[in-house]
Scaffold this motif. Sequence first.
Motif, mmCIF file in Angstrom:
data_model
loop_
_atom_site.group_PDB
_atom_site.id
_atom_site.type_symbol
_atom_site.label_atom_id
_atom_site.label_comp_id
_atom_site.label_asym_id
_atom_site.label_seq_id
_atom_site.Cartn_x
_atom_site.Cartn_y
_atom_site.Cartn_z
ATOM 1 N N UNK A 14 0.822 -1.041 0.007
ATOM 2 C CA UNK A 14 0.269 0.055 -0.011
ATOM 3 C C UNK A 14 0.927 1.315 0.075
ATOM 4 N N UNK A 15 0.556 2.152 -0.786
ATOM 5 C CA UNK A 15 1.179 3.492 -0.810
ATOM 6 C C UNK A 15 0.123 4.802 -0.477
ATOM 7 N N UNK A 16 0.581 5.846 -0.886
ATOM 8 C CA UNK A 16 -0.490 6.800 -0.380
ATOM 9 C C UNK A 16 -1.756 6.793 -1.250
ATOM 10 N N UNK A 17 -1.243 6.408 -2.500
ATOM 11 C CA UNK A 17 -2.692 6.396 -3.640
ATOM 12 C C UNK A 17 -2.857 4.989 -4.398
ATOM 13 N N UNK A 18 -1.883 4.064 -3.920
ATOM 14 C CA UNK A 18 -2.179 2.859 -4.709
ATOM 15 C C UNK A 18 -2.030 1.480 -3.849
ATOM 16 N N UNK A 19 -2.694 0.545 -4.233
ATOM 17 C CA UNK A 19 -2.723 -0.831 -3.631
ATOM 18 C C UNK A 19 -2.093 -1.774 -4.750
ATOM 19 N N UNK A 20 -0.911 -2.403 -4.411
ATOM 20 C CA UNK A 20 -0.460 -3.368 -5.341
ATOM 21 C C UNK A 20 -0.803 -4.649 -4.615
ATOM 22 N N UNK A 21 -1.435 -5.589 -5.661
ATOM 23 C CA UNK A 21 -1.912 -6.964 -5.060
ATOM 24 C C UNK A 21 -1.505 -7.857 -6.236
ATOM 25 N N UNK A 22 -1.740 -9.131 -5.721
ATOM 26 C CA UNK A 22 -1.601 -10.407 -6.931
ATOM 27 C C UNK A 22 -2.738 -9.940 -8.207
ATOM 28 N N UNK A 23 -2.485 -10.217 -9.422
ATOM 29 C CA UNK A 23 -3.419 -10.322 -10.312
ATOM 30 C C UNK A 23 -4.363 -11.451 -10.186
ATOM 31 N N UNK A 24 -5.500 -11.080 -10.716
ATOM 32 C CA UNK A 24 -6.788 -12.084 -10.567
ATOM 33 C C UNK A 24 -7.484 -12.199 -11.953
ATOM 34 N N UNK A 25 -8.168 -13.281 -12.005
ATOM 35 C CA UNK A 25 -8.839 -13.586 -13.359
ATOM 36 C C UNK A 25 -9.816 -12.606 -13.556
ATOM 37 N N UNK A 26 -10.355 -11.741 -12.783
ATOM 38 C CA UNK A 26 -11.391 -10.648 -12.833
ATOM 39 C C UNK A 26 -10.726 -9.544 -13.542
ATOM 40 N N UNK A 27 -9.266 -9.525 -13.519
ATOM 41 C CA UNK A 27 -8.426 -8.429 -14.185
ATOM 42 C C UNK A 27 -8.368 -8.625 -15.693
ATOM 43 N N UNK A 28 -8.902 -9.646 -16.201
ATOM 44 C CA UNK A 28 -8.584 -9.955 -17.314
ATOM 45 C C UNK A 28 -8.968 -8.896 -18.382
#
Length: 212
Positions: A14-28
């Motif tokens: 987590x940063x001030x503006x972002x959330x970096x997470x694992x990619x998901x199939x829903x991201x396709x």
Amino acid sequence: MFPELTRDDVFRLETRRLWLRWPRMADASAILRLAGAKAVAEMTASIPHPYPSGAVEPFIFAMRKGNALGEHLVLAVTPRDRPNELIGMIGAHPQASGRPFIGYWLGTPHWNKGLATEAVQALIDTLFSLVEIEAIEADTRVINPASRRVLEKSGFRQEGSFLKALPARGGLFPCEQFRLDRSTWAALKSWGASGWTPAPPEEIPDEEACLA
């Protein structure tokens, strides 16, 4: 190379503006739409243009599998207040030298906001904090000066120019090599703690695509 902490799909940064997470199939659909844009794809080594719709889900599966095995760390870049909305990706991959290589891209609607710099700095902080490495490497196409600026604002130093094979572009292209040493990263973190701050992002816009 990557520690147990990163091998579970609940891992996130987590940063001030972002959330970096694992990619998901829903991201396709977001990956297909954003990464498939010519302006994004042409700055990378491996994103085809046009992006075949049937290639997205196998790509996501491969990224998740590699994360789980500790072979790499590839994360979806999302707004912190909308973590289900992928706007780009960032990743670190091992090299024979033992120094990880990072690459990233953001969809064009999210360029020129300093978001790539924010994501890159979060990833390099994580790598140096969790992995015993001496340096991190990256490179950009010479026609992408704004991505070069993202790396420079994150402490990377240019090491030189070379011709690199970019499979999705179909040949060899001039690129610039960058490196960030642990000692430089530690100094920058120390200066930040004592009041040093980089130039505001609006002074030099970022074009948010790097070789990946």
